[in-house]
Design an enzyme around this catalytic site. Structure first.
Site, PDB file in Angstrom:
ATOM      1  N   ARG A  92      78.041  89.493  27.082  1.00 46.00           N
ATOM      2  CA  ARG A  92      78.116  88.138  27.653  1.00 46.00           C
ATOM      3  C   ARG A  92      77.862  88.157  29.157  1.00 46.00           C
ATOM      4  O   ARG A  92      78.368  89.007  29.881  1.00 46.00           O
ATOM      5  CB  ARG A  92      79.490  87.532  27.380  1.00 46.00           C
ATOM      6  CG  ARG A  92      79.646  86.178  28.075  1.00 46.00           C
ATOM      7  CD  ARG A  92      80.802  85.376  27.585  1.00 46.00           C
ATOM      8  NE  ARG A  92      82.084  86.035  27.744  1.00 46.00           N
ATOM      9  CZ  ARG A  92      83.228  85.538  27.327  1.00 46.00           C
ATOM     10  NH1 ARG A  92      83.239  84.381  26.688  1.00 46.00           N
ATOM     11  NH2 ARG A  92      84.349  86.188  27.504  1.00 46.00           N
ATOM     12  N   ARG A 127      97.613  78.289  23.071  1.00 46.44           N
ATOM     13  CA  ARG A 127      97.466  79.688  22.670  1.00 46.44           C
ATOM     14  C   ARG A 127      98.771  80.289  22.187  1.00 46.44           C
ATOM     15  O   ARG A 127      98.804  81.455  21.807  1.00 46.44           O
ATOM     16  CB  ARG A 127      96.992  80.480  23.878  1.00 46.44           C
ATOM     17  CG  ARG A 127      95.536  80.884  23.819  1.00 46.44           C
ATOM     18  CD  ARG A 127      95.263  81.667  25.068  1.00 46.44           C
ATOM     19  NE  ARG A 127      94.100  82.470  24.983  1.00 46.44           N
ATOM     20  CZ  ARG A 127      92.916  82.108  25.440  1.00 46.44           C
ATOM     21  NH1 ARG A 127      92.735  80.916  25.946  1.00 46.44           N
ATOM     22  NH2 ARG A 127      91.920  82.954  25.377  1.00 46.44           N
ATOM     23  N   ARG A 186      82.171  88.956  33.231  1.00 46.68           N
ATOM     24  CA  ARG A 186      83.606  88.758  33.472  1.00 46.68           C
ATOM     25  C   ARG A 186      84.330  90.095  33.463  1.00 46.68           C
ATOM     26  O   ARG A 186      84.027  90.966  32.655  1.00 46.68           O
ATOM     27  CB  ARG A 186      84.192  87.844  32.380  1.00 46.68           C
ATOM     28  CG  ARG A 186      84.007  86.387  32.688  1.00 46.68           C
ATOM     29  CD  ARG A 186      84.355  85.469  31.541  1.00 46.68           C
ATOM     30  NE  ARG A 186      85.593  85.746  30.833  1.00 46.68           N
ATOM     31  CZ  ARG A 186      86.054  84.990  29.841  1.00 46.68           C
ATOM     32  NH1 ARG A 186      85.388  83.912  29.445  1.00 46.68           N
ATOM     33  NH2 ARG A 186      87.181  85.280  29.240  1.00 46.68           N
ATOM     34  N   LYS A 236      83.945  79.722  21.059  1.00 52.92           N
ATOM     35  CA  LYS A 236      84.602  78.444  21.375  1.00 52.92           C
ATOM     36  C   LYS A 236      83.886  77.740  22.535  1.00 52.92           C
ATOM     37  O   LYS A 236      83.566  76.554  22.452  1.00 52.92           O
ATOM     38  CB  LYS A 236      86.079  78.680  21.761  1.00 52.92           C
ATOM     39  CG  LYS A 236      86.894  79.373  20.684  1.00 52.92           C
ATOM     40  CD  LYS A 236      88.350  79.558  21.086  1.00 52.92           C
ATOM     41  CE  LYS A 236      88.547  80.490  22.252  1.00 52.92           C
ATOM     42  NZ  LYS A 236      88.165  81.892  21.991  1.00 52.92           N
ATOM     43  N   ARG A 260      92.830  91.805  24.436  1.00 50.96           N
ATOM     44  CA  ARG A 260      92.789  90.351  24.183  1.00 50.96           C
ATOM     45  C   ARG A 260      92.865  90.072  22.674  1.00 50.96           C
ATOM     46  O   ARG A 260      93.514  89.111  22.249  1.00 50.96           O
ATOM     47  CB  ARG A 260      91.507  89.758  24.778  1.00 50.96           C
ATOM     48  CG  ARG A 260      91.563  89.693  26.292  1.00 50.96           C
ATOM     49  CD  ARG A 260      90.185  89.571  26.916  1.00 50.96           C
ATOM     50  NE  ARG A 260      89.497  88.345  26.576  1.00 50.96           N
ATOM     51  CZ  ARG A 260      88.193  88.171  26.717  1.00 50.96           C
ATOM     52  NH1 ARG A 260      87.443  89.140  27.201  1.00 50.96           N
ATOM     53  NH2 ARG A 260      87.643  87.019  26.398  1.00 50.96           N
TER      54      ARG A 260
HETATM   55  P1  AP5 Z   1      81.773  82.348  23.950  1.00 53.50           P
HETATM   56  O1  AP5 Z   1      81.323  81.003  23.505  1.00 53.50           O
HETATM   57  O2  AP5 Z   1      81.836  82.612  25.413  1.00 53.50           O
HETATM   58  O3  AP5 Z   1      83.142  82.742  23.234  1.00 53.50           O
HETATM   59  P2  AP5 Z   1      84.618  82.201  23.469  1.00 53.50           P
HETATM   60  O4  AP5 Z   1      85.258  82.078  22.132  1.00 53.50           O
HETATM   61  O5  AP5 Z   1      84.628  80.996  24.354  1.00 53.50           O
HETATM   62  O6  AP5 Z   1      85.211  83.471  24.201  1.00 53.50           O
HETATM   63  P3  AP5 Z   1      86.134  83.625  25.483  1.00 53.50           P
HETATM   64  O7  AP5 Z   1      86.132  85.089  25.799  1.00 53.50           O
HETATM   65  O8  AP5 Z   1      85.724  82.718  26.608  1.00 53.50           O
HETATM   66  O9  AP5 Z   1      87.469  83.184  24.933  1.00 53.50           O
HETATM   67  P4  AP5 Z   1      88.823  83.634  25.396  1.00 53.50           P
HETATM   68  O10 AP5 Z   1      89.624  82.736  24.570  1.00 53.50           O
HETATM   69  O11 AP5 Z   1      89.181  85.067  25.318  1.00 53.50           O
HETATM   70  O12 AP5 Z   1      88.745  83.426  26.983  1.00 53.50           O
HETATM   71  P5  AP5 Z   1      89.242  82.258  27.924  1.00 53.50           P
HETATM   72  O13 AP5 Z   1      88.229  82.073  28.957  1.00 53.50           O
HETATM   73  O14 AP5 Z   1      89.698  81.076  27.121  1.00 53.50           O
HETATM   74  O15 AP5 Z   1      80.795  83.432  23.247  1.00 53.50           O
HETATM   75  C1  AP5 Z   1      80.933  84.824  23.496  1.00 53.50           C
HETATM   76  C2  AP5 Z   1      79.542  85.488  23.573  1.00 53.50           C
HETATM   77  O16 AP5 Z   1      78.900  85.374  22.305  1.00 53.50           O
HETATM   78  C3  AP5 Z   1      78.580  84.827  24.580  1.00 53.50           C
HETATM   79  O17 AP5 Z   1      77.770  85.820  25.155  1.00 53.50           O
HETATM   80  C4  AP5 Z   1      77.720  83.889  23.722  1.00 53.50           C
HETATM   81  O18 AP5 Z   1      76.437  83.667  24.292  1.00 53.50           O
HETATM   82  C5  AP5 Z   1      77.642  84.669  22.416  1.00 53.50           C
HETATM   83  N1  AP5 Z   1      77.550  83.843  21.220  1.00 53.50           N
HETATM   84  C6  AP5 Z   1      78.264  82.702  20.956  1.00 53.50           C
HETATM   85  N2  AP5 Z   1      77.954  82.223  19.746  1.00 53.50           N
HETATM   86  C7  AP5 Z   1      77.038  83.099  19.214  1.00 53.50           C
HETATM   87  C8  AP5 Z   1      76.339  83.168  17.965  1.00 53.50           C
HETATM   88  N3  AP5 Z   1      76.529  82.239  17.010  1.00 53.50           N
HETATM   89  N4  AP5 Z   1      75.497  84.210  17.773  1.00 53.50           N
HETATM   90  C9  AP5 Z   1      75.305  85.149  18.724  1.00 53.50           C
HETATM   91  N5  AP5 Z   1      75.930  85.133  19.928  1.00 53.50           N
HETATM   92  C10 AP5 Z   1      76.793  84.116  20.159  1.00 53.50           C
HETATM   93  O19 AP5 Z   1      90.572  82.909  28.534  1.00 53.50           O
HETATM   94  C11 AP5 Z   1      90.507  84.002  29.428  1.00 53.50           C
HETATM   95  C12 AP5 Z   1      91.916  84.382  29.861  1.00 53.50           C
HETATM   96  O20 AP5 Z   1      92.557  83.267  30.527  1.00 53.50           O
HETATM   97  C13 AP5 Z   1      92.876  84.754  28.722  1.00 53.50           C
HETATM   98  O21 AP5 Z   1      92.725  86.114  28.318  1.00 53.50           O
HETATM   99  C14 AP5 Z   1      94.232  84.475  29.385  1.00 53.50           C
HETATM  100  O22 AP5 Z   1      94.593  85.512  30.279  1.00 53.50           O
HETATM  101  C15 AP5 Z   1      93.951  83.219  30.197  1.00 53.50           C
HETATM  102  N6  AP5 Z   1      94.215  81.987  29.432  1.00 53.50           N
HETATM  103  C16 AP5 Z   1      93.295  81.039  29.059  1.00 53.50           C
HETATM  104  N7  AP5 Z   1      93.897  80.059  28.377  1.00 53.50           N
HETATM  105  C17 AP5 Z   1      95.218  80.378  28.289  1.00 53.50           C
HETATM  106  C18 AP5 Z   1      96.339  79.759  27.672  1.00 53.50           C
HETATM  107  N8  AP5 Z   1      96.208  78.601  26.975  1.00 53.50           N
HETATM  108  N9  AP5 Z   1      97.540  80.369  27.781  1.00 53.50           N
HETATM  109  C19 AP5 Z   1      97.685  81.526  28.476  1.00 53.50           C
HETATM  110  N10 AP5 Z   1      96.671  82.181  29.071  1.00 53.50           N
HETATM  111  C20 AP5 Z   1      95.427  81.607  28.976  1.00 53.50           C
END
Ligand code: AP5
Length: 207
Positions: free
Chosen positions: A122, A88, A153, A13, A164
Site C-alpha cells: 500500500r 473498534r 505508512r 474499508k 494489528r
Molecule cells: P485499504 O482500503 O487501505 O484497507 P483498509 O481496510 O482501509 O485498511 P487500513 O489499514 O487503513 O485499516 P486499519 O483499520 O488497520 O487502519 P486505520 O487507518 O483505520 O486497502 C489496503 C490495500 O489494499 C491498499 O493498497 C488498496 O489499494 C488495496 N486494495 C483494496 N481493495 C483491493 C482489492 N479489491 N484488490 C486488490 N487490492 C485492493 O487505523 C490505523 C490505526 O489508528 C489503528 O491501528 C489504531 O492504532 C488507530 N485507530 C483508528 N481507529 C481507531 C479506533 N476506532 N479506536 C482505536 N484506535 C483506532
C-alpha cells in the site's frame, strides 16, 4: 444513511468508503486518517495517539470517541455518513449508539495472507488520503489525484501488520456478532477486484 465499515486492517474499508463517498455524496469519516492528521500536526490528540498507532495497538477509547462525536456534529454529516475504522471495541459501539443511529454495518472480510500482501504494497497520499497498491502504480511515486509524493505508512511493516491483525481479532471482531444481533450486519468476502467488491457493497446496502 449512516453506515459503518467493519473488517480487519487492509480488507479494503478505506478504498470502498472513498468510492461510496463519490456515489452517495456523504462524508467518509476515517478515525485512522483523523489520528494520522493529528499526529502530523502535533496536536495533543496526535501526541497521545502516536505510540498506539505506530505499534498497531488501539488508541484509548475515550480519545477516539471524543473526536468522532465532535466530527458527527458537523453540518456535512446531517445527510448521512460512513464510519471507516470506528467503532473498534464493544465499548466504542455502545457509546456510539448513545449519539448516533446506525442503519447498516458492512463487514469486509479477507484472509490474513492476502491482507499482508495488500498492506505491504500500500502507498497513500498524505495530502488527499487517496490509497494505491504498488501493483497499480507502474513504478510511479506520485498521487494521480493531486500530484503529491506517495508514502508508506509506518504501521504497514509486516511485524506491525501482524500485531494489528491480532488486536483486530481480540478487540474488534466481536462487533460482527454485536451488529448481527442488531439485525443490520451485511457481510462481504473481499476476494475480487475493487470494482467487483464495490458492486457487492452497493447491492448489500440496497438489500
Ligand atoms: P485499504 O482500503 O487501505 O484497507 P483498509 O481496510 O482501509 O485498511 P487500513 O489499514 O487503513 O485499516 P486499519 O483499520 O488497520 O487502519 P486505520 O487507518 O483505520 O486497502 C489496503 C490495500 O489494499 C491498499 O493498497 C488498496 O489499494 C488495496 N486494495 C483494496 N481493495 C483491493 C482489492 N479489491 N484488490 C486488490 N487490492 C485492493 O487505523 C490505523 C490505526 O489508528 C489503528 O491501528 C489504531 O492504532 C488507530 N485507530 C483508528 N481507529 C481507531 C479506533 N476506532 N479506536 C482505536 N484506535 C483506532
Amino acid at each position: 444513511m449512516n453506515i459503518i465499515f467493519l473488517g480487519p486492517p487492509g480488507a479494503g474499508k478505506g478504498t470502498q468508503a472513498q468510492l461510496l463517498t463519490r456515489e452517495l455524496g456523504i462524508p467518509q469519516i476515517s478515525t485512522g486518517d483523523m489520528l494520522r492528521k493529528a499526529m502530523r500536526e502535533g496536536t495533543k490528540t496526535g501526541l497521545e495517539a502516536k505510540r498506539y498507532v505506530e505499534s498497531g495497538g488501539l488508541v484509548p477509547d475515550d480519545v477516539v470517541i471524543a473526536i468522532v462525536k465532535e466530527r458527527l456534529a458537523e453540518d456535512d454529516c446531517k445527510g448521512g455518513y460512513m464510519l471507516d475504522g470506528f467503532p473498534r471495541t464493544v465499548y466504542q459501539a455502545d457509546e456510539l449508539s448513545k449519539f448516533a443511529q446506525i442503519d447498516a454495518a458492512v463487514d469486509l472480510e479477507l484472509a490474513d495472507e492476502v491482507i499482508i500482501e495488500r498492506l505491504s504494497g500500500r502507498r497513500v497520499c498524505p495530502n488527499c488520503n487517496a490509497t494505491y497498491h504498488t501493483s497499480q502504480l507502474g513504478g510511479s511515486t506520485v498521487c494521480k489525484n493531486c500530484g503529491a509524493g506517495l508514502i508508506q505508512r509506518k504501521d504497514d511493516m509486516e511485524e506491525t501488520i501482524r500485531n494489528r491483525l491480532k488486536v483486530y481479532k481480540e478487540q474488534t471482531a466481536p462487533l460482527i456478532e454485536y451488529y448481527r444481533n442488531k439485525g443490520i450486519l451485511r457481510e462481504i468476502n473481499c476476494v475480487g477486484t475493487v470494482d467487483e467488491i464495490f458492486a457487492l457493497v452497493k447491492r448489500a446496502l440496497e438489500a
